[in-house]
Design an enzyme around this catalytic site. Structure first.
Site, short mmCIF file in Angstrom:
data_model
loop_
_atom_site.label_atom_id
_atom_site.label_comp_id
_atom_site.label_asym_id
_atom_site.label_seq_id
_atom_site.Cartn_x
_atom_site.Cartn_y
_atom_site.Cartn_z
N SER A 136 32.54 94.18 33.89
CA SER A 136 33.32 93.00 33.56
C SER A 136 34.23 92.73 34.76
O SER A 136 35.10 93.56 35.07
CB SER A 136 34.15 93.29 32.31
OG SER A 136 35.07 92.25 32.07
N LYS A 162 29.37 90.48 34.12
CA LYS A 162 30.13 89.56 33.26
C LYS A 162 31.30 89.04 34.07
O LYS A 162 32.08 89.81 34.63
CB LYS A 162 30.59 90.33 32.02
CG LYS A 162 31.82 89.83 31.29
CD LYS A 162 31.98 90.57 29.96
CE LYS A 162 33.45 90.76 29.57
NZ LYS A 162 33.60 91.57 28.35
N LYS A 164 34.80 86.81 34.13
CA LYS A 164 35.85 86.20 33.31
C LYS A 164 36.00 84.75 33.76
O LYS A 164 35.97 84.45 34.96
CB LYS A 164 37.18 86.94 33.52
CG LYS A 164 37.17 88.36 32.94
CD LYS A 164 37.18 88.34 31.42
CE LYS A 164 37.31 89.76 30.87
NZ LYS A 164 37.39 89.78 29.40
N ASP A 189 32.98 85.52 29.99
CA ASP A 189 33.90 85.83 28.89
C ASP A 189 35.15 84.97 29.06
O ASP A 189 35.85 85.06 30.07
CB ASP A 189 34.27 87.32 28.94
CG ASP A 189 35.12 87.75 27.74
OD1 ASP A 189 35.46 86.90 26.89
OD2 ASP A 189 35.44 88.96 27.67
N GLU A 214 30.86 84.76 25.97
CA GLU A 214 31.69 85.60 25.09
C GLU A 214 32.99 84.88 24.71
O GLU A 214 33.71 84.38 25.57
CB GLU A 214 31.98 86.91 25.84
CG GLU A 214 32.64 87.99 25.03
CD GLU A 214 32.75 89.29 25.84
OE1 GLU A 214 31.94 89.49 26.77
OE2 GLU A 214 33.65 90.09 25.54
N ASP A 239 33.74 88.45 20.22
CA ASP A 239 34.52 89.65 20.57
C ASP A 239 35.77 89.65 19.67
O ASP A 239 35.75 90.19 18.56
CB ASP A 239 34.86 89.62 22.07
CG ASP A 239 35.77 90.75 22.52
OD1 ASP A 239 36.23 91.55 21.69
OD2 ASP A 239 36.06 90.85 23.74
N LYS A 263 33.67 96.63 19.80
CA LYS A 263 34.66 97.56 20.33
C LYS A 263 35.14 98.41 19.17
O LYS A 263 35.72 97.87 18.21
CB LYS A 263 35.84 96.81 20.95
CG LYS A 263 35.47 96.03 22.21
CD LYS A 263 36.66 95.29 22.79
CE LYS A 263 36.24 94.45 23.97
NZ LYS A 263 37.27 93.49 24.40
N GLY A 291 34.68 97.11 26.23
CA GLY A 291 35.69 98.05 26.70
C GLY A 291 37.04 97.37 26.76
O GLY A 291 37.14 96.14 26.67
O1 OSB Z 1 37.52 90.65 26.46
O2 OSB Z 1 36.19 92.27 26.80
C1 OSB Z 1 37.31 91.76 26.91
C2 OSB Z 1 39.55 94.07 28.96
C3 OSB Z 1 40.75 93.96 28.28
C4 OSB Z 1 40.83 93.10 27.22
C5 OSB Z 1 39.70 92.37 26.80
C6 OSB Z 1 38.49 92.51 27.48
C7 OSB Z 1 38.44 93.35 28.60
C8 OSB Z 1 37.25 93.49 29.44
C9 OSB Z 1 37.14 94.74 30.27
O3 OSB Z 1 36.41 92.63 29.56
C10 OSB Z 1 36.04 95.64 29.90
C11 OSB Z 1 36.19 96.98 30.58
O4 OSB Z 1 35.84 97.08 31.76
O5 OSB Z 1 36.69 97.93 29.94
MG MG Z 2 35.73 89.91 25.63
#
Ligand code: OSB
Ligand code: MG
Length: 369
Positions: A136, A162, A164, A189, A214, A239, A263, A291
């Site tokens: 991510s 992925k 952001k 995402d 996402e 999510d 999660k 994560g």
């Molecule tokens: O939306 O998945 C998410 C991290 C913190 C809060 C929300 C998210 C995330 C990530 C990071 O996308 C995923 C990771 O590398 O742990």
């Molecule tokens: Mg997410």
């Protein structure tokens, strides 16, 4: 019996190796609450993923510490339970606060698996010895920086990228990445940054062959996601909106998405995560393990959960060394060519680096019955 003799609450802070920008803010460090449960000469450990401020969902670290000290731990300390699910039931029918509850539940599963001397994944019903992982990537300063960081991770063998996104920074990084890498598994995402009024902008993403988009809409929404899904080709992935098995059932029944980012901490623990895994399977919806920038403690839990069969898409549990100069466990959690080996040994198979934790802990308290 799952006997809970005492507990430790620990809070520590770790600097992140990268700047992680999402639609809700920028993170440069993690505050990490840990719960250790002791029983029968063994210990089970879990990590809280709630944050200092409620940016992702509604929970906070201060709220979790209050619940652990005053509400949850008093109900389990000095008591014995048939299994982790019975222990979770003892937390009562309190509302919400899934991440705080998950700390207790997940530590109990780790302890229970160690008592039974089996790996946690095996106890949960998983069979894999390694799991597919992607990364991510936070919002970068421009297209070139995006393509550069994607290249670095594609070269490391990660199985999915992925990105952001946020309003005004969505089509640009996706187009640049797709032009440079026509064939990679690519996803985005939005962390709830859009509304249905942005449908045209989101539909523009349909051109780029994304595996899913996402959580485009509100963190507590399912109905608008279903409307957006009817207007788009790319599957939506839920999510934030899925905090329980009931949410998963309703979301999939409504057509709010075709994929779930599961999660374990967000849904209250491993037992609820497994129920969501099974519900998604019955709908033919693939899931993957998300994560929360976890330390090795939470990361190991995520990897074990990912060994269940309906985790059909690569997860976010990439190498710990991407995040930390020094992790808080003694073991390395490193992916090789996009495959993360599942730690062997009982429970999560990882152990706290007590010396390092003692050195950096900002809070460390023991709780007894
Ligand atoms: O939306 O998945 C998410 C991290 C913190 C809060 C929300 C998210 C995330 C990530 C990071 O996308 C995923 C990771 O590398 O742990
Ligand atoms: Mg997410």
């Amino acid at each position: 019996m799952l006997q809970i003799e005492s507990a430790e609450i620990i809070v520590l802070r770790l600097p992140l190796k990268f700047r992680f920008e999402t639609s809700f803010g920028v993170q440069t460090e993690k505050i990490i609450p840990l719960l250790v449960l002791h029983g029968g000469g063994l210990q089970g450990v879990a990590e809280g993923t709630m944050e200092f401020a409620p940016m992702y969902r509604e929970e906070t670290i201060a709220g979790a510490l209050h619940l652990l000290r005053e509400v949850f731990l008093p109900r389990i300390l000095g008591k014995s339970f048939a299994n982790p699910e019975a222990l979770h039931d003892a937390l009562g029918s309190f509302r919400g606060n899934k991440m705080a509850r998950a700390m207790v539940e997940m530590a109990a599963w780790d302890l229970w698996a160690r008592m039974l001397d089996v790996p946690l994944g095996t106890l949960l019903g998983g069979r894999k010895t390694e799991v597919e992982v992607g990364v991510s990537l936070g919002i970068q300063k421009d297209e070139q920086a995006t393509v550069d960081i994607v290249r670095k991770h594609v070269e490391q063998g990660y199985r999915r990228i992925k990105l952001k996104i946020k309003p005004e920074w969505d089509v640009q990084p996706v187009r640049a990445t797709r032009e440079a890498f026509p064939d990679i598994k690519l996803t985005v995402d939005a962390n709830s940054a859009y509304s249905l009024a942005d449908t045209a902008r989101l539909r523009a993403l349909d051109e780029y062959g994304l595996v899913y988009i996402e959580q485009p809409l509100a963190w507590d929404d399912l109905v608008d996601h279903a409307e957006l899904q009817r207007r788009m080709v790319t599957p939506l992935c839920l999510d934030e909106s899925v905090a329980s098995a009931q949410d998963a059932r309703k979301g999939l029944a409504l057509g709010a998405g075709g994929v779930i980012n599961l999660k374990v901490s967000r849904v209250g623990g491993h037992a609820e995560a497994r129920r969501i895994h099974d519900i998604a399977e019955s709908f033919g919806a693939p899931i993957w393990c998300g994560g929360m920038l976890e330390s090795g403690v939470g990361r190991a839990h995520n990897i074990h959960l990912s060994t269940l069969p309906n985790f059909k898409l690569p997860g976010d549990t990439s190498s710990a060394s991407r995040y930390w100069t020094q992790d808080i466990i003694n073991e390395a959690l490193e992916a090789n060519d996009g495959l993360m080996p599942v730690p062997t040994g009982a429970g999560t198979g990882v152990t706290l680096n007590r010396e390092f934790v003692a050195k950096i802990a900002e809070l460390h308290e023991e709780r007894h019955a």
